[in-house]
Design a protein around this motif. Structure first.
Motif, mmCIF file in Angstrom:
data_model
loop_
_atom_site.group_PDB
_atom_site.id
_atom_site.type_symbol
_atom_site.label_atom_id
_atom_site.label_comp_id
_atom_site.label_asym_id
_atom_site.label_seq_id
_atom_site.Cartn_x
_atom_site.Cartn_y
_atom_site.Cartn_z
ATOM 1 N N LEU A 147 6.326 0.077 -3.724
ATOM 2 C CA LEU A 147 7.005 -0.801 -2.890
ATOM 3 C C LEU A 147 7.179 -0.293 -1.413
ATOM 4 C CD1 LEU A 147 9.104 -3.109 -2.138
ATOM 5 C CD2 LEU A 147 10.951 -1.488 -3.123
ATOM 6 N N LEU A 148 7.251 0.973 -1.114
ATOM 7 C CA LEU A 148 7.258 1.544 0.198
ATOM 8 C C LEU A 148 5.971 1.369 0.978
ATOM 9 C CD1 LEU A 148 8.737 5.202 0.175
ATOM 10 C CD2 LEU A 148 9.557 3.314 1.425
ATOM 11 N N GLU A 149 4.965 1.232 0.175
ATOM 12 C CA GLU A 149 3.703 1.091 0.945
ATOM 13 C C GLU A 149 3.563 -0.448 1.523
ATOM 14 O OE1 GLU A 149 0.167 1.703 -1.413
ATOM 15 O OE2 GLU A 149 0.622 3.440 -2.229
ATOM 16 N N THR A 150 3.909 -1.407 0.828
ATOM 17 C CA THR A 150 4.067 -2.569 1.370
ATOM 18 C C THR A 150 5.115 -2.911 2.275
ATOM 19 O OG1 THR A 150 3.533 -3.477 -1.092
ATOM 20 C CG2 THR A 150 4.672 -5.180 0.288
ATOM 21 N N LEU A 151 6.145 -2.188 2.272
ATOM 22 C CA LEU A 151 7.265 -2.452 3.335
ATOM 23 C C LEU A 151 6.839 -1.735 4.503
ATOM 24 C CD1 LEU A 151 10.496 -1.528 1.294
ATOM 25 C CD2 LEU A 151 9.561 -3.649 1.899
ATOM 26 N N PHE A 152 6.144 -0.877 4.576
ATOM 27 C CA PHE A 152 5.439 -0.004 5.752
ATOM 28 C C PHE A 152 4.570 -1.126 6.533
ATOM 29 C CE2 PHE A 152 6.421 4.533 3.860
ATOM 30 C CZ PHE A 152 7.500 4.326 4.310
ATOM 31 N N VAL A 153 3.656 -1.598 5.673
ATOM 32 C CA VAL A 153 2.554 -2.497 6.267
ATOM 33 C C VAL A 153 3.413 -3.788 6.723
ATOM 34 C CG1 VAL A 153 0.890 -4.037 5.592
ATOM 35 C CG2 VAL A 153 0.930 -1.733 4.646
#
Length: 324
Positions: A147-153
């Motif tokens: 989820l963190l990856e998606t939020l950073f992007v």
């Protein structure tokens, strides 16, 4: 979705949730019917109110399946994201926490434009950092890091960085929590390394994420030690173990992403290079070994792996601009 009319016993919640999930997994038309008849709201209310953790688990799994079919149906349901964020942060059941993270991830991955309208970045940051700080379940940690990856992007795609998730995350020392997650098993550690690299790559350059990590010696030592130790701890391939190949891939991804993150820190900010040089001044053999480890891990990845990996220094200059 027969529980809309009132609060039935927990056993009924559980059985109804299990049946509905089983039907939706097997039938595209059933998923479309739930969306077309606006029954998603009932699922969200049940997730918020059901006392049975098993019932909440089936409802959360159902919402994830619906999000995979039609993310907009979940995103436009009143209180859906608010309920999912609350479950991620504080639900007693690990499966519900993991499924909530996966559903939020699917929603914003399928419809990145919805991130601009989302006004719960601060509460989502609180939930995510709570999981990174206290979570014991591997499945929840994996879902949270993805989820963190998606939020950073999603954050990086916005031109307005004010009150963004990434800003809240950095202020909460989330970067240090990501590094701490690298001490978990290889699968979690590889996801943590990738999340760290994306944070370093996509965070506003004026937040000096790399320098902040270098100033925090426990984080810096964890990164450097992991890079060196990975060279000596390659898991042997065991054809009789079905998990052997997965572990080998996770180890390779961990090495590549961690080497990229460390190299990015040093390339972005000369102060990071100064700190590392000072820390290793008395042990030149460590400096040589660390340099060799970074090059070794980076060289294991195909060139295509580095497509889209941008390095912006602390002045905002793109260092690896192909046009320069």
């Amino acid at each position: 979705v027969g529980w809309r009319a009132g609060p039935p016993p927990a056993e009924v919640h559980f059985s109804a949730g299990e049946l509905l999930f089983s039907v939706l997994v097997r039938s595209d038309s059933a998923r479309r019917a739930v969306v077309e008849r606006d029954l998603t709201d009932s699922l969200v209310r049940t997730l918020a109110e059901a006392r049975s953790p098993q019932a909440r688990c089936f409802v959360a799994a159902t919402l994830r399946e619906l999000a995979n079919t039609d993310a907009t149906a979940v995103l436009t349901t009143p209180n859906a994201l608010t309920t999912l964020v609350r479950c991620l942060g504080s639900d007693d059941a690990a499966d519900v926490r993991a499924l909530s993270a996966e559903t939020i991830d699917v929603c914003f991955k399928c419809d990145p434009s919805a991130w601009r309208a989302f006004d719960g970045a601060k509460s989502l940051c609180t939930a995510v950092t709570a999981r990174l700080e206290r979570e014991q379940s591997r499945e929840v940690l994996e879902a949270t890091l993805k989820l963190l990856e998606t939020l950073f992007v999603c954050d990086a795609a916005l031109s307005d960085a004010n009150a963004s998730f990434t800003e809240y995350f950095i202020a909460a020392f989330g970067d240090r929590l990501i590094v701490a997650a690298m001490t978990a098993d290889r699968r979690v550690a590889s996801l943590a390394a990738r999340a760290l690299r994306l944070l370093l790559q996509l965070a506003p350059h004026y937040r000096y994420v790399g320098h902040g990590l270098c100033q925090h010696f426990p984080s810096l030592s964890t990164i450097m030690r992991a890079l060196v130790q990975l060279d000596d701890s390659e898991p042997p391939h065991d054809p009789t173990n079905p998990d052997s190949e997965t572990l080998a891939i996770a180890t390779q991804v961990l090495g590549v992403e961690l080497a990229l993150a460390f190299a990015m820190m040093l390339a972005q900010d000369p102060r990071c290079r100064d700190v590392v040089r000072q820390q290793l001044a008395g042990t030149p053999q460590w400096m040589a070994q660390l340099r060799a480890s970074v090059l070794n891990h980076v060289n294991r990845a195909a060139l295509e792996y580095f497509v889209g990996v941008a390095i912006t220094d602390v002045t905002g200059v793109l260092l690896n601009d192909p046009r320069s």
